[in-house]
Design a protein around this motif. Structure first.
Motif, mmCIF file in Angstrom:
data_model
loop_
_atom_site.group_PDB
_atom_site.id
_atom_site.type_symbol
_atom_site.label_atom_id
_atom_site.label_comp_id
_atom_site.label_asym_id
_atom_site.label_seq_id
_atom_site.Cartn_x
_atom_site.Cartn_y
_atom_site.Cartn_z
ATOM 1 N N LYS A 1 17.445 43.123 121.195
ATOM 2 C CA LYS A 1 17.259 43.457 122.606
ATOM 3 C C LYS A 1 17.202 44.979 122.723
ATOM 4 C CE LYS A 1 17.176 42.856 127.104
ATOM 5 N NZ LYS A 1 16.006 42.268 127.790
ATOM 6 N N THR A 2 16.064 45.503 123.203
ATOM 7 C CA THR A 2 15.848 46.943 123.229
ATOM 8 C C THR A 2 15.848 47.463 124.661
ATOM 9 O OG1 THR A 2 14.531 46.861 121.198
ATOM 10 C CG2 THR A 2 14.252 48.804 122.598
ATOM 11 N N PHE A 3 16.501 48.601 124.864
ATOM 12 C CA PHE A 3 16.361 49.322 126.137
ATOM 13 C C PHE A 3 16.376 50.817 125.838
ATOM 14 C CE2 PHE A 3 20.914 49.139 125.643
ATOM 15 C CZ PHE A 3 21.425 50.265 126.269
ATOM 16 N N ARG A 4 15.761 51.568 126.730
ATOM 17 C CA ARG A 4 15.525 52.987 126.478
ATOM 18 C C ARG A 4 15.984 53.829 127.654
ATOM 19 N NH1 ARG A 4 9.588 55.717 125.668
ATOM 20 N NH2 ARG A 4 9.624 55.478 127.926
ATOM 21 N N SER A 5 16.413 55.052 127.367
ATOM 22 C CA SER A 5 16.725 56.019 128.418
ATOM 23 C C SER A 5 16.261 57.399 127.956
ATOM 24 C CB SER A 5 18.228 56.051 128.741
ATOM 25 O OG SER A 5 18.964 56.600 127.664
ATOM 26 N N PHE B 1 17.485 56.198 133.694
ATOM 27 C CA PHE B 1 17.224 54.785 133.481
ATOM 28 C C PHE B 1 16.251 54.333 134.569
ATOM 29 C CE2 PHE B 1 21.539 55.506 131.952
ATOM 30 C CZ PHE B 1 21.555 54.879 130.711
ATOM 31 N N THR C 1 16.343 55.202 122.139
ATOM 32 C CA THR C 1 15.904 53.801 122.098
ATOM 33 C C THR C 1 16.974 53.003 121.382
ATOM 34 O OG1 THR C 1 13.591 54.524 122.018
ATOM 35 C CG2 THR C 1 14.062 52.234 121.446
ATOM 36 N N ILE D 1 17.272 47.185 134.013
ATOM 37 C CA ILE D 1 17.341 48.273 133.034
ATOM 38 C C ILE D 1 17.156 47.754 131.621
ATOM 39 C CG2 ILE D 1 18.859 50.060 132.076
ATOM 40 C CD1 ILE D 1 20.022 50.425 134.844
ATOM 41 N N GLY D 2 17.547 46.490 131.391
ATOM 42 C CA GLY D 2 17.386 45.926 130.055
ATOM 43 C C GLY D 2 18.611 46.024 129.189
#
Length: 577
Positions: free
Chosen positions: A483-487, A504, A477, A452-453
């Motif tokens: 450190k990037t993760f998005r949903s 996710f 975002t 998922i990050g």
């Protein structure tokens, strides 16, 4: 009045609903409460339990300071005039039933009360009984008494909800109402018998603007009960039941096109079996489900699974003042054992009004205009009951969290409301702050976090979140120290209605938004993998909430599960730029 106290006789006073009425009014010192039934011994035993400190906890005050309680024998098939003359009640409440089976002399108790000048009320849910009581109107007016029938969930409470919403409509085309009892509530045999009387039989409904024949416990509709700000009940089917509303609604709304009243029980598998049995009656393979009432009752008690929560809904469809399509819904959820008190809150409200000197007009009629929704809500305050109205089809597209929360959005602390006030399509906002992150050490937890990050563990990490609205979806975002993760977040549809869905990758987590003081809690109610539902007990969960602290938005997100242990936990604050 009997002496200094108002004398109230409850027929069926130690039964499912009469007993709860006695509990609800037992702390009222101005009452002489006569708990009546065929068995004096059972009435005595009930009052012994009612007087115990355990029974009074949370419901009643000290009985030494409350109502004057008395067990009495009362036989509705005996000499009614003699019994009522001897007991001298000011008001008789019939909480027995089933009213559907009272036979040719169904109104003998009402007639005896009117003849003696005694006021009368009941919690009947029989269409014929409630609609027909108007035949005694002239006699009641001559004696100066009132006789109110149907002072229960259907039709008294449902009509109170209808009247609260009706001013928003220039025309009402369709009305639907339903009750969803908790599977853990022990349903009384009389309730089961009442339902069994019309299983598979024709039920008079309104369709296409005219009277039509529905199919009892066969015709259905799916509804999600979700008062604003409360975790919704699970989506369920409601089966058509014969309720007084079906006969009374066409009188209330000229040009009504359709009507429906239903019951939605859990587990739904057992309800489907009930619907199948009703089809056997309709096909004349069974004469009736009445002989099976004890078996149906035992089955409902044995298969008590799922959440211990119940609910009710009333929905209106029509046009607003501008001639545009409008749908409003009133929703109620009762927690635990509080649900079975709802049918008698109308009677309790009536009694309290009488004690204040507020008396209904003389006459005999259905109890659809006697109480306002506020009268019921005053009684609900004793219980864990959440209610509210939702506007179901907004012409505009408000922010996502406002759509899910409905009117409860207005109760959010300002910092939380501001962060979730992303505009319509094309709108975007940026918030920044600091955070602390933790990561689980298990192999599966590390694997999921990597896919998922999720950010690595860290202290005082700079964080930035961009919220972008894309139609009805919001794209979140998150940047934790580079450190990037998005949903994706969106409103649930169909069975997931009134839930927030967060996506996710291949996982979709369904969340209930529940305001709790200065916090907004996010409670997991389900999850999907590539669209396939997964067991809830394996769902990722944890203590996740947002809150306002010192005027600033704070977050606490915890994701983990039975199989993974902790996956990630991040806490911190944000300020909207």
């Amino acid at each position: 009045m009997s002496g200094d106290r108002f004398s109230l006789l409850i027929i069926g006073g130690y039964g499912t609903f009469g007993g709860r009425l006695a509990q609800l009014l037992g702390d009222e010192p101005r009452l002489r409460l006569l708990v009546a039934g065929r068995s004096l011994a059972k009435a005595d035993d009930f009052l012994a339990d009612l007087r115990s400190p355990k029974a009074g906890a949370g419901r009643l005050g000290s009985n030494d300071l409350g109502a004057w309680l008395q067990a009495v024998a009362f036989d509705r098939d005996g000499d009614l005039v003699e019994q009522l003359t001897r007991l001298k009640p000011d008001l008789v409440v019939d909480a027995s039933g089933p009213f559907q089976t009272f036979g040719d002399d169904a109104y003998k108790v009402v007639q005896a009360c009117i003849g003696l000048g005694i006021d009368y009320a009941d919690i009947a849910d029989s269409t014929g009984f409630v609609a027909g009581i108007g035949g005694l109107d002239a006699a009641a007016k001559v004696r100066g008494t009132f006789a109110l029938s149907g002072l229960s969930s259907l039709p008294a409470l449902s009509f109170a909800a209808i009247e609260a919403m009706a001013p928003e409509f220039s025309r009402v085309d369709a009305v639907a109402a339903g009750i969803a009892p908790s599977s853990h509530v022990k349903i009384g045999l009389n309730v089961v018998r009442a339902i069994a009387t019309y299983a598979g039989k024709p039920v008079a409904v309104w369709r296409d603007g005219r009277k039509a024949s529905g199919r009892g416990l066969i015709d259905d509709m799916r509804v999600v009960i979700a008062p604003p700000g409360a975790a919704p009940l699970r989506s369920r089917n409601f089966l058509l039941v014969d309720a007084p509303d079906l006969a009374l609604l066409p009188q209330r709304f000229a040009g009504l096109q359709s009507s429906f009243t239903g019951v939605g029980t859990e587990p739904q598998a057992l309800q489907r079996l009930l619907a199948l049995s009703a089809r056997l009656v309709r096909l004349k393979l069974l004469p009736s489900l009445m002989p099976f009432s004890p078996l149906l009752q035992r089955a409902s008690h044995r298969f008590a699974v799922g959440d211990h929560r119940g609910g009710m809904f009333v929905r209106l469809d029509g046009l607003d003042a501008a001639g545009k399509s409008l749908t409003w819904g009133w929703h109620l959820i009762a927690e635990g054992d509080d649900g079975p008190f709802i049918p008698i809150t109308g009677v309790a409200a009536l009694v309290r009004r009488l004690l204040q000197g507020i008396r209904p007009e003389a006459g005999a009629r259905p109890a659809t205009e006697e109480l306002q929704l506020a009268d019921f809500e005053a009684e609900f305050r004793r219980f864990q009951i959440a209610t509210g109205i939702r506007r179901e089809n907004e012409a505009a597209c408000p922010p996502l969290y406002q759509r899910v929360l409905g009117s409860a959005f207005e109760r959010l602390p300002p910092a939380i409301a501001e962060l979730h006030s992303v505009g319509q399509a094309g709108g975007a906002r940026l918030a920044s702050g600091r955070a602390r992150t933790e990561r689980g050490g298990g192999l599966l937890a590390r694997l999921i976090a990597g896919i998922i990050g999720f950010p690595p563990a860290g202290e005082d990490v700079p964080v930035a979140v961009r919220f972008a609205a894309d139609g009805e979806t919001e794209i979140w975002t998150r940047n934790f120290g580079g450190k990037t993760f998005r949903s994706l977040q969106l409103e649930g549809k169909g069975r997931d209605r009134h839930l927030l869905a967060e996506v996710f990758g291949p996982f979709r987590v369904l969340l209930a938004l529940v305001p709790d003081g200065e916090k907004l809690r996010l409670k997991v109610r389900g999850w999907r993998f590539c669209g396939l539902p997964l067991p809830l007990f394996l769902a990722p969960g944890g203590d996740t909430y947002e809150e306002e602290r010192d005027g600033r938005f704070h977050f606490h997100v915890e994701i983990g599960g039975r199989l993974t242990g902790l996956v990630v936990r991040y806490t911190g604050w944000l300020v909207v730029e």
